[in-house]
Design an enzyme around this catalytic site. Sequence first.
Site, PDB file in Angstrom:
ATOM      1  CG  ASN A 192      64.476  49.317  34.303  1.00 59.85           C
ATOM      2  OD1 ASN A 192      63.724  49.525  33.343  1.00 59.85           O
ATOM      3  ND2 ASN A 192      65.642  49.550  34.292  1.00 59.85           N
ATOM      4  CD1 TRP A 193      59.218  45.001  35.193  1.00 63.64           C
ATOM      5  CD2 TRP A 193      57.195  45.458  34.150  1.00 63.64           C
ATOM      6  NE1 TRP A 193      58.112  44.728  35.826  1.00 63.64           N
ATOM      7  CE2 TRP A 193      56.911  44.838  35.285  1.00 63.64           C
ATOM      8  CE3 TRP A 193      56.046  45.779  33.166  1.00 63.64           C
ATOM      9  CZ2 TRP A 193      55.717  44.637  35.601  1.00 63.64           C
ATOM     10  CZ3 TRP A 193      54.739  45.651  33.567  1.00 63.64           C
ATOM     11  CH2 TRP A 193      54.633  45.067  34.763  1.00 63.64           C
ATOM     12  CE  LYS A 194      67.156  45.949  33.519  1.00 66.73           C
ATOM     13  NZ  LYS A 194      68.818  46.044  33.695  1.00 66.73           N
TER      14      LYS A 194
ATOM     15  CG  HIS B  34      69.048  52.639  33.750  1.00 70.49           C
ATOM     16  ND1 HIS B  34      69.795  51.828  33.068  1.00 70.49           N
ATOM     17  CD2 HIS B  34      68.627  51.963  34.659  1.00 70.49           C
ATOM     18  CE1 HIS B  34      69.614  50.550  33.763  1.00 70.49           C
ATOM     19  NE2 HIS B  34      68.928  50.619  34.760  1.00 70.49           N
TER      20      HIS B  34
ATOM     21  CD  GLU C  91      70.283  48.374  31.108  1.00 71.05           C
ATOM     22  OE1 GLU C  91      68.927  48.573  30.779  1.00 71.05           O
ATOM     23  OE2 GLU C  91      70.617  47.548  31.965  1.00 71.05           O
TER      24      GLU C  91
ATOM     25  CD  GLU D 124      69.981  51.278  38.981  1.00 73.44           C
ATOM     26  OE1 GLU D 124      69.305  50.220  39.231  1.00 73.44           O
ATOM     27  OE2 GLU D 124      70.138  51.554  37.764  1.00 73.44           O
TER      28      GLU D 124
ATOM     29  N   GLY E  69      72.269  43.813  36.599  1.00 71.30           N
ATOM     30  CA  GLY E  69      72.050  42.527  35.702  1.00 71.30           C
ATOM     31  C   GLY E  69      73.354  41.399  35.897  1.00 71.30           C
TER      32      GLY E  69
ATOM     33  CB  SER F 137      72.512  42.149  41.372  1.00 71.23           C
ATOM     34  OG  SER F 137      72.930  41.801  40.168  1.00 71.23           O
TER      35      SER F 137
ATOM     36  N   GLY G  86      65.514  45.480  38.638  1.00 69.18           N
ATOM     37  CA  GLY G  86      65.323  45.083  37.427  1.00 69.18           C
ATOM     38  C   GLY G  86      64.845  43.677  37.078  1.00 69.18           C
ATOM     39  N   GLY G  87      65.928  42.695  36.872  1.00 68.53           N
ATOM     40  CA  GLY G  87      65.506  41.237  36.595  1.00 68.53           C
ATOM     41  C   GLY G  87      64.499  40.800  37.624  1.00 68.53           C
TER      42      GLY G  87
HETATM   43  C1  PEP Z   1      68.254  48.337  36.733  1.00 71.54           C
HETATM   44  O1  PEP Z   1      67.904  47.649  35.627  1.00 71.54           O
HETATM   45  O2  PEP Z   1      68.260  49.112  37.070  1.00 71.54           O
HETATM   46  C2  PEP Z   1      68.683  47.070  37.515  1.00 71.54           C
HETATM   47  C3  PEP Z   1      69.101  47.371  38.815  1.00 71.54           C
HETATM   48  O3  PEP Z   1      68.698  45.871  37.221  1.00 71.54           O
HETATM   49  P1  PEP Z   1      68.975  44.335  37.944  1.00 71.54           P
HETATM   50  O4  PEP Z   1      68.226  44.511  39.064  1.00 71.54           O
HETATM   51  O5  PEP Z   1      68.565  43.235  36.950  1.00 71.54           O
HETATM   52  O6  PEP Z   1      70.597  44.536  38.404  1.00 71.54           O
END
Ligand code: PEP
Length: 249
Positions: free
Chosen positions: A15-17, A93, A95, A167, A173, A209, A230-231
């Site tokens: 997920n590049w957001k 998601h 967010e 999640e 994050g 994470s 994500g990150g």
């Molecule tokens: C996400 O955006 O779904 C996510 C899990 O982010 P991160 O890996 O940065 O926690």
Amino acid sequence: MLHFTAMRRKLIAANWKMYSPPEGWDAADSPYKPDVGADIVIFPSFLDVRRLMDAKLVVGGQGGRAEPHGAFTGDVSMAMLKGAGCQYVLCGHSERRKYYKETDAAIAEQVTAAIECGLHPILCVGETKKEHDAGKAKAAVKKQLQAIPLSSYFLLPTSYSLSIAYEPIWAIGTGVNALPDDAQAMHMSIRSLLPKESRESTRIIYGGSVTDLNAADFLAHPDVDGLLVGGASLEPKRFQSIVAAALEI
Ligand code: PEP
């Protein structure tokens, strides 16, 4: 207890957001390319969907509306994502739930619309820190799942295909991941809530994470069928190690 993990191909999602593709995304040895050993799916911004598809990556939308078209400034629909060549879509998601106030009811409509038009939705569920600390994580996730008419999808003419991403919101994050054993327990709980026709075939992936350092610990668990990253997915070397961990299982 019997497990049927062999039926479930690992799914590693990036997920590049709201970030541009990282440098090297299109290199010859790019870790974002499809692989015969696992499903590797990239969720870029809508603006980057086309060029990633031109580079033969498997691409999904970070979200979409259920209505096929209409006066919804700034949005795209599930039908448009499908028309543009996306194969997957994220639904619910945290967010989107937080910043766009997406409700369980709206998310249910999105999942249904996605399946109806042939997209593979990844339904995101997860508890808040408060719910987690109060020992109410399973109840919170159950409520989110029960809002989705999972059983009705068998009646649709399209072939039913959906994955679930667990999640925990407090892990997204933050650098604080769930314990892999706790994720396994939650995934088992989620699986027990699925319609029996799809219980063993539905992939349940973990997100929150995930890094190259903990990916293998999650993937070693029988009900963790992949990862939503994500990150760390914005760092090609780290993502490469995460993919490698999935391919080794
Ligand atoms: C996400 O955006 O779904 C996510 C899990 O982010 P991160 O890996 O940065 O926690």
